[in-house]
Design a protein around this motif. Sequence first.
Motif, mmCIF file in Angstrom:
data_model
loop_
_atom_site.group_PDB
_atom_site.id
_atom_site.type_symbol
_atom_site.label_atom_id
_atom_site.label_comp_id
_atom_site.label_asym_id
_atom_site.label_seq_id
_atom_site.Cartn_x
_atom_site.Cartn_y
_atom_site.Cartn_z
ATOM 1 N N LEU A 56 0.869 -1.175 0.000
ATOM 2 C CA LEU A 56 0.000 0.000 0.000
ATOM 3 C C LEU A 56 0.902 1.220 0.000
ATOM 4 C CD1 LEU A 56 -2.974 1.061 0.289
ATOM 5 C CD2 LEU A 56 -2.513 1.214 2.750
ATOM 6 N N PHE A 57 0.857 1.973 -1.075
ATOM 7 C CA PHE A 57 1.700 3.149 -1.263
ATOM 8 C C PHE A 57 0.910 4.382 -0.821
ATOM 9 C CE2 PHE A 57 5.225 5.110 -3.622
ATOM 10 C CZ PHE A 57 4.774 6.415 -3.716
ATOM 11 N N VAL A 58 1.457 5.183 0.097
ATOM 12 C CA VAL A 58 0.763 6.357 0.629
ATOM 13 C C VAL A 58 1.577 7.611 0.352
ATOM 14 C CG1 VAL A 58 -0.181 7.472 2.685
ATOM 15 C CG2 VAL A 58 -0.289 4.978 2.464
ATOM 16 N N PHE A 59 0.961 8.580 -0.317
ATOM 17 C CA PHE A 59 1.591 9.870 -0.600
ATOM 18 C C PHE A 59 0.870 10.934 0.212
ATOM 19 C CE2 PHE A 59 2.392 13.830 -2.585
ATOM 20 C CZ PHE A 59 3.572 13.722 -3.305
ATOM 21 N N TRP A 72 -3.483 7.156 -2.127
ATOM 22 C CA TRP A 72 -2.876 5.847 -1.935
ATOM 23 C C TRP A 72 -3.136 4.958 -3.139
ATOM 24 C CZ3 TRP A 72 -6.285 1.871 -2.163
ATOM 25 C CH2 TRP A 72 -7.605 2.098 -1.771
ATOM 26 N N ARG A 73 -2.377 3.893 -3.185
ATOM 27 C CA ARG A 73 -2.493 2.960 -4.292
ATOM 28 C C ARG A 73 -2.038 1.571 -3.862
ATOM 29 N NH1 ARG A 73 -1.840 4.100 -10.075
ATOM 30 N NH2 ARG A 73 -1.514 2.145 -11.185
ATOM 31 N N VAL A 74 -2.728 0.555 -4.327
ATOM 32 C CA VAL A 74 -2.325 -0.828 -4.074
ATOM 33 C C VAL A 74 -1.442 -1.290 -5.226
ATOM 34 C CG1 VAL A 74 -3.111 -3.215 -3.843
ATOM 35 C CG2 VAL A 74 -4.393 -1.360 -2.743
ATOM 36 N N GLU A 75 -0.297 -1.886 -4.887
ATOM 37 C CA GLU A 75 0.620 -2.386 -5.904
ATOM 38 C C GLU A 75 0.944 -3.843 -5.635
ATOM 39 O OE1 GLU A 75 4.008 0.158 -5.713
ATOM 40 O OE2 GLU A 75 3.003 1.822 -6.709
ATOM 41 N N GLU A 76 1.270 -4.559 -6.685
ATOM 42 C CA GLU A 76 1.667 -5.958 -6.561
ATOM 43 C C GLU A 76 3.175 -6.101 -6.715
ATOM 44 O OE1 GLU A 76 -1.200 -9.011 -8.157
ATOM 45 O OE2 GLU A 76 -1.828 -7.279 -9.338
ATOM 46 N N GLY A 77 3.695 -7.217 -6.224
ATOM 47 C CA GLY A 77 5.133 -7.436 -6.191
ATOM 48 C C GLY A 77 5.775 -7.551 -7.558
#
Length: 263
Positions: A56-59, A72-77
């Motif tokens: 979970l990427f939070v700016f 925010w954004r959800v990212e995969e490996g």
Amino acid sequence: MRFLIFLYLAFASMNINAQQKYPVKGVFKQINLSGGGQRIDAPQILHRCFYGKYSLFVFWDRTTPEGTLLSWRVEEGPNPEDPFSSRFDLKSTDLHVFTWYNKRRVFWSFPSKIWIDEEWSRVKNDTLVDALSDALVHHNAPKTNGKLQGTWKLVSFMIPDTTDNHQQYPSIDTYKIYGKEHCLMMQGHSIYDIEGGMYAMLSNFKKVTDTEFYEGGVRCTVTFETKNKVIVEYTNKNNRQCIETWIRYSMPNPLAKLFSSFK
């Protein structure tokens, strides 16, 4: 500013194709960036929380009288079979380097078509993370009548003393997560909103009684019709009475696991 937010989110996840689990858990903060012979301190406050093959990427954007804005954004490996996929180099349990290839355009002071290294350090004693964690980890709080803790979705609203004095329905998805002392409001075209990044606001929350609370400094009253449905009333900044109907909501995975891990 918001253009840079979305540009970063797009670049950072452009080549993440979702196969490899991250070797760490917990919340990390970006420390610096390097590439093409230059190195700079992190120009903005950025956090990432890891769980399994998701992050979970939070700016963090800016603070307003109502609360702190973030996206925010959800990212995969990373996909190890893709030569241009992002890379994850674990230096220790508290430090790692995240590397991604900048294909298209200038990013901050870095040119295009180079690899960019980001150094991330595990978060310790961070006021912003502590506040956001207070909301997120309560996303699945017990559904108890008289208690707001947990996740809610806006289903309708009305402003009685205007032409909008009839029941209306939101044009975008709106959610709130109430913690013990903070509330996170999220809006987007869907709960993921992958293309642009979820817009959110983190506000202070103070319970006064079972029927009264303050959110972002605004006094609100709440009526529990059932343990899963509430009516919230407050006066907006235009001095108009607002009446909103909210229902309990359960966050889907991987968001649920990421939110529970944000600590």
